[in-house]
Design an enzyme around this catalytic site. Structure first.
Site, short mmCIF file in Angstrom:
data_model
loop_
_atom_site.label_atom_id
_atom_site.label_comp_id
_atom_site.label_asym_id
_atom_site.label_seq_id
_atom_site.Cartn_x
_atom_site.Cartn_y
_atom_site.Cartn_z
N SER A 70 0.99 8.89 -5.62
CA SER A 70 1.26 10.63 -5.62
C SER A 70 2.45 11.43 -6.09
O SER A 70 2.04 12.38 -6.37
CB SER A 70 1.62 10.25 -3.71
OG SER A 70 0.96 9.97 -3.35
N ALA A 93 2.57 1.93 -3.15
CA ALA A 93 1.33 2.09 -4.32
C ALA A 93 0.98 3.74 -3.87
O ALA A 93 0.82 4.69 -5.13
CB ALA A 93 -0.37 1.29 -4.13
N GLU A 94 1.17 4.33 -2.48
CA GLU A 94 0.66 5.44 -2.39
C GLU A 94 1.52 6.32 -3.58
O GLU A 94 1.25 7.40 -3.60
CB GLU A 94 -0.03 5.72 -1.08
CG GLU A 94 0.16 7.44 -0.97
CD GLU A 94 -1.02 7.57 0.60
OE1 GLU A 94 -1.70 8.35 -0.35
OE2 GLU A 94 -1.50 6.39 0.57
N THR A 95 2.72 5.68 -2.72
CA THR A 95 4.06 6.37 -3.52
C THR A 95 3.95 7.27 -4.99
O THR A 95 4.07 8.44 -5.42
CB THR A 95 5.78 5.78 -2.73
OG1 THR A 95 5.23 6.45 -1.20
CG2 THR A 95 6.61 7.21 -3.53
N ALA A 150 0.97 -1.29 0.07
CA ALA A 150 0.15 0.20 -0.17
C ALA A 150 0.88 1.78 0.12
O ALA A 150 0.66 2.62 -0.40
CB ALA A 150 -1.10 -0.06 1.02
#
Length: 148
Positions: free
Chosen positions: A74, A69-71, A66
């Site tokens: 973003s 993925a968020e990195t 997660a």
């Protein structure tokens, strides 16, 4: 060092920003060993070691996937927004498909939607054999940067 296309470097050149630092994995990503290899609004790619990011059963921790993925989502959204904008994640969804015990995983983020106020990315995390480990989707809100 992250590979940025010339048009990205040109777009951010006059903003007085350190692209490599701004569009890195940040403190958490650095601690987890995320290495952003290439970054553009249309595609962000990174690698992360499984070792050091496992849960007690010896499998890649879902939270690590997660964070990866968020990195990436973003970074893509920030590049899409440009130097006068910031991007903040407002919705993250990850689905885990298979376990990984060792080696590295590679993630590729591609846009689903690139708008004026939001950007949504699909992030596919794969193992060394190219098998899908996790699918993520991140939506970021794009706001004016402080002082812009």
């Amino acid at each position: 060092m992250t590979e940025f296309p010339a048009e990205v470097r040109d777009r951010f050149a006059g903003a007085g920003m350190d692209l490599d630092k701004l569009f890195s994995a940040g403190e958490l990503g650095n601690r987890m060993g995320i290495d952003v290899l290439e970054a553009a609004p249309e595609r962000v790619v990174a690698r992360m070691a499984v070792e050091g990011n496992r849960q007690p059963y010896g499998l890649l921790h879902g939270g690590a996937s997660a964070v990866l993925a968020e990195t990436l989502g973003s970074v893509g959204a920030m590049l899409h927004g440009g130097p006068e904008k910031i991007a903040v994640g407002v919705d993250l969804n990850v689905t885990h498909h298979r376990a990984v015990r060792s080696g590295t995983v590679t993630a590729v983020a591609t846009p689903i939607h690139l708008g004026r106020s939001t950007a949504t990315y699909e992030i596919v995390v794969s193992d060394e054999e190219g098998r899908r480990v996790c699918t993520g989707r991140l939506t970021c809100l794009i706001r004016d940067a402080p002082g812009a």
